[in-house]
Design a protein around this motif. Sequence first.
Motif, PDB file in Angstrom:
ATOM      1  N   ARG A 152       0.823  -1.204   0.000  1.00  0.00           N
ATOM      2  CA  ARG A 152       0.000   0.000   0.000  1.00  0.00           C
ATOM      3  C   ARG A 152       0.862   1.261   0.000  1.00  0.00           C
ATOM      4  O   ARG A 152       0.540   2.265  -0.627  1.00  0.00           O
ATOM      5  CB  ARG A 152      -0.910  -0.020   1.232  1.00  0.00           C
ATOM      6  CG  ARG A 152      -1.751   1.227   1.441  1.00  0.00           C
ATOM      7  CD  ARG A 152      -2.829   1.340   0.403  1.00  0.00           C
ATOM      8  NE  ARG A 152      -3.674   2.510   0.636  1.00  0.00           N
ATOM      9  CZ  ARG A 152      -4.656   2.875  -0.171  1.00  0.00           C
ATOM     10  NH1 ARG A 152      -4.935   2.159  -1.248  1.00  0.00           N
ATOM     11  NH2 ARG A 152      -5.377   3.939   0.096  1.00  0.00           N
ATOM     12  N   ASP A 155       3.559   3.571  -3.222  1.00  0.00           N
ATOM     13  CA  ASP A 155       3.403   4.738  -4.095  1.00  0.00           C
ATOM     14  C   ASP A 155       2.739   5.907  -3.388  1.00  0.00           C
ATOM     15  O   ASP A 155       2.153   6.777  -4.034  1.00  0.00           O
ATOM     16  CB  ASP A 155       2.594   4.369  -5.345  1.00  0.00           C
ATOM     17  CG  ASP A 155       1.196   3.871  -5.002  1.00  0.00           C
ATOM     18  OD1 ASP A 155       0.894   3.670  -3.804  1.00  0.00           O
ATOM     19  OD2 ASP A 155       0.397   3.681  -5.943  1.00  0.00           O
ATOM     20  N   ARG A 156       2.808   5.924  -2.061  1.00  0.00           N
ATOM     21  CA  ARG A 156       2.195   7.043  -1.335  1.00  0.00           C
ATOM     22  C   ARG A 156       2.935   7.260  -0.017  1.00  0.00           C
ATOM     23  O   ARG A 156       3.515   6.332   0.545  1.00  0.00           O
ATOM     24  CB  ARG A 156       0.700   6.797  -1.116  1.00  0.00           C
ATOM     25  CG  ARG A 156       0.375   5.653  -0.177  1.00  0.00           C
ATOM     26  CD  ARG A 156      -1.056   5.176  -0.379  1.00  0.00           C
ATOM     27  NE  ARG A 156      -1.166   4.461  -1.644  1.00  0.00           N
ATOM     28  CZ  ARG A 156      -2.265   4.450  -2.395  1.00  0.00           C
ATOM     29  NH1 ARG A 156      -3.323   5.135  -2.041  1.00  0.00           N
ATOM     30  NH2 ARG A 156      -2.289   3.756  -3.518  1.00  0.00           N
ATOM     31  N   GLU A 157       2.863   8.478   0.467  1.00  0.00           N
ATOM     32  CA  GLU A 157       3.564   8.824   1.704  1.00  0.00           C
ATOM     33  C   GLU A 157       2.823   8.308   2.929  1.00  0.00           C
ATOM     34  O   GLU A 157       3.436   7.847   3.896  1.00  0.00           O
ATOM     35  CB  GLU A 157       3.728  10.338   1.816  1.00  0.00           C
ATOM     36  CG  GLU A 157       4.569  10.780   3.002  1.00  0.00           C
ATOM     37  CD  GLU A 157       4.785  12.286   3.033  1.00  0.00           C
ATOM     38  OE1 GLU A 157       5.661  12.724   3.816  1.00  0.00           O
ATOM     39  OE2 GLU A 157       4.095  13.013   2.302  1.00  0.00           O
ATOM     40  N   GLY A 161      -3.180   8.192   1.582  1.00  0.00           N
ATOM     41  CA  GLY A 161      -2.774   9.266   0.676  1.00  0.00           C
ATOM     42  C   GLY A 161      -2.368  10.512   1.424  1.00  0.00           C
ATOM     43  O   GLY A 161      -1.282  11.038   1.239  1.00  0.00           O
ATOM     44  N   TRP A 193       7.915   4.540   6.094  1.00  0.00           N
ATOM     45  CA  TRP A 193       6.755   5.207   6.707  1.00  0.00           C
ATOM     46  C   TRP A 193       6.856   5.174   8.226  1.00  0.00           C
ATOM     47  O   TRP A 193       6.622   6.179   8.901  1.00  0.00           O
ATOM     48  CB  TRP A 193       5.489   4.513   6.231  1.00  0.00           C
ATOM     49  CG  TRP A 193       4.231   4.888   6.947  1.00  0.00           C
ATOM     50  CD1 TRP A 193       3.420   5.950   6.674  1.00  0.00           C
ATOM     51  CD2 TRP A 193       3.615   4.194   8.044  1.00  0.00           C
ATOM     52  NE1 TRP A 193       2.346   5.962   7.534  1.00  0.00           N
ATOM     53  CE2 TRP A 193       2.444   4.895   8.389  1.00  0.00           C
ATOM     54  CE3 TRP A 193       3.948   3.046   8.768  1.00  0.00           C
ATOM     55  CZ2 TRP A 193       1.604   4.481   9.420  1.00  0.00           C
ATOM     56  CZ3 TRP A 193       3.126   2.629   9.793  1.00  0.00           C
ATOM     57  CH2 TRP A 193       1.964   3.348  10.113  1.00  0.00           C
TER      58      TRP A 193
END
Length: 238
Positions: A152, A155-157, A161, A193
């Motif tokens: 998950r 491709d996102r911080e 999202g 993350w």
Amino acid sequence: MIDLYYWPTPNGWKISIMLEECALPYRLVPVNIGAGEQFKPEFLKISPNNRMPAIVDHAPPGGGDAVAVFESGAILQYLAEKTGQFMPGDLRGKYEVLQWVNWQMGGLGPMAGQATHFNVYAPQFNPVETLTYGQERYTNEVGRLFGVLDKRLADREFVAGIYSIADMAIWPWVLPYKNFKQNLDAFPNLRRWFSDTMGQRPAVRRGKEAGAELRRPQTVHSEEERRILFGQTAATVR
């Protein structure tokens, strides 16, 4: 002022982090779960499931009497709606966040809790009992859930999202990853993350340290603590 009924555990940290992020004034009300304080009648009026965290908001939206909320996912949603922060107001954005909050509540939290039980606590009281099945079952399931989260975050911080209560719900349940016998090097997106994106936020650090003096360093429990923590039945709440 919000009263936060709390003990420094992953579920408790979710709420202290959210309160710190929102800059809401709050008062810690310790609930020593090892001493059975979660079963006191006055606490059960707030949290009928005998579990912390719970909150009492003395200044609820719209005024009126104080509002009590139990279950950490419900508390996060309540605080997000109260403050208008960390959860989008539009339908799609809101449920992008809430589905990951519920993923944590129904998946990562319970499975990580079981992994901790079999890997850390159960061997203290059953040193000769075969615990391999439980250890493998829940360690592997946490690994699967970490894999879901790693994919998950490729491709996102943040998980949904934008930074949201989903991140606050999940991060504390990654924190004890060694108890789950996981290696974050196997999950590079999750590691980024966890350590960099979330771990460097000042409010996350403050929330994690809330009530740190309450938490004893060792994980060994007495027989009485074991009975309180792991020996509850329906008779307990009747």
